[in-house]
Design an enzyme around this catalytic site. Structure first.
Site, PDB file in Angstrom:
ATOM      1  N   GLU A  78      86.224  54.134  79.441  1.00  0.00           N
ATOM      2  CA  GLU A  78      86.000  53.884  80.861  1.00  0.00           C
ATOM      3  C   GLU A  78      86.328  52.455  81.279  1.00  0.00           C
ATOM      4  OE1 GLU A  78      81.952  55.129  81.368  1.00  0.00           O
ATOM      5  OE2 GLU A  78      82.525  57.198  81.770  1.00  0.00           O
ATOM      6  N   GLU A 109      80.891  61.690  58.313  1.00  0.00           N
ATOM      7  CA  GLU A 109      80.107  60.458  58.393  1.00  0.00           C
ATOM      8  C   GLU A 109      79.620  59.978  57.033  1.00  0.00           C
ATOM      9  OE1 GLU A 109      75.520  61.284  59.275  1.00  0.00           O
ATOM     10  OE2 GLU A 109      76.798  61.867  60.949  1.00  0.00           O
TER      11      GLU A 109
END
Length: 267
Positions: A78, A109
């Site tokens: 953004e 992960e």
């Protein structure tokens, strides 16, 4: 047991009414803001360290897995349209790659070496900063990235919901927003995720202001990607220069941003 994995303060959730569930979730969410407020000195230290690095060409990397990784990517994605900077200034990485943004990638992960390997594609320098994001503070993908970054004299920080975590031991600046047990035990997409979102907003918004991407309180460098933003930019120019709407809009469209339009008009 870590705080983020500890038992919820609520029980028999399936027996509660919708109203009771909503009120209880909201009651827990109210604990997030005080927890984030306590981390402001650490956020300040991070922004103060990163801003001069960015002015010299440094970048900010977010490294996370699951919810944490997605929030890092959300914040990073953004920044370019909001502040008119390149997509290579704030970069979000998630364990498992782009596929993991929408779907969980099994065991991604747990690979401690992969976080640093993913970062290597960006040819890091000592002006860059690596911020690890993990509610637990012990995600191997993130820990490994921070550990190697620090070994290579790169500034490191972390955002976590557990104090004194393994991740914090490899971070120059540890931002620890301890929000307590989750409403649904271990569901760190809730309070921990909310705290992370708030902190990332604070980091990048303050950085962009420090870098001169805001004038007054306006996003004068925003990209004109839709009608709403063109109208917003037009209003900014009208207010700043006292021009009529059509002239302000034309000026904006010619120069492509509010800042460029204002600079050119005042020459």
């Amino acid at each position: 047991m870590s705080i983020t994995e500890s038992e919820s303060l609520y029980n028999d959730l399936e027996k509660k009414s919708v109203r009771e569930l909503l009120e209880s979730i909201h009651e827990e969410d109210r604990k997030v803001l005080p927890a984030v407020q306590k981390t402001i000195p650490q956020i300040e230290a991070l922004v103060t360290a990163v801003a001069p690095r960015m002015k010299k060409g440094g970048r900010l990397f977010y490294v996370g897995a699951g919810t944490s990784g997605r929030l890092g990517i959300l914040d990073a994605s953004e920044i370019p349209p909001t502040y008119g900077v390149g997509y290579d200034l704030v970069i979000g990485l998630i364990a498992g790659g782009d596929t993991a943004i929408r779907k969980a990638v099994e065991s991604a992960e747990d690979n401690e070496a992969m976080g640093w390997e993913d970062l290597q594609k960006y040819h890091l320098t000592e002006m860059d900063t690596i911020v690890g994001i993990a509610a637990s503070g012990r995600t191997p993908y993130v820990v490994g990235a921070l550990k190697k970054a620090r070994e290579n004299n790169i500034l490191t920080a972390c955002v976590t919901s557990n104090p004194d975590s393994e991740m914090a031991r490899h971070a120059d600046i540890a931002i620890e927003a301890v929000v307590g047990p989750e409403f649904v035990t271990g569901s760190t997409r809730m309070k921990s995720g909310t705290a992370q979102k708030l902190i990332l907003n604070m980091i990048t918004t303050t950085l962009m202001i420090q870098l001169g991407k805001v004038k007054g309180n306006k996003m004068v460098n925003m990209q004109l990607t839709n009608k709403k933003l063109i109208e917003r930019g037009t209003r900014m120019i009208m207010e700043e220069l006292g021009l009529e709407q059509d002239k302000a809009r034309n000026l904006l469209l010619i120069h492509g941003s509010v800042k460029k339009a204002l600079d050119e008009y005042r020459k």
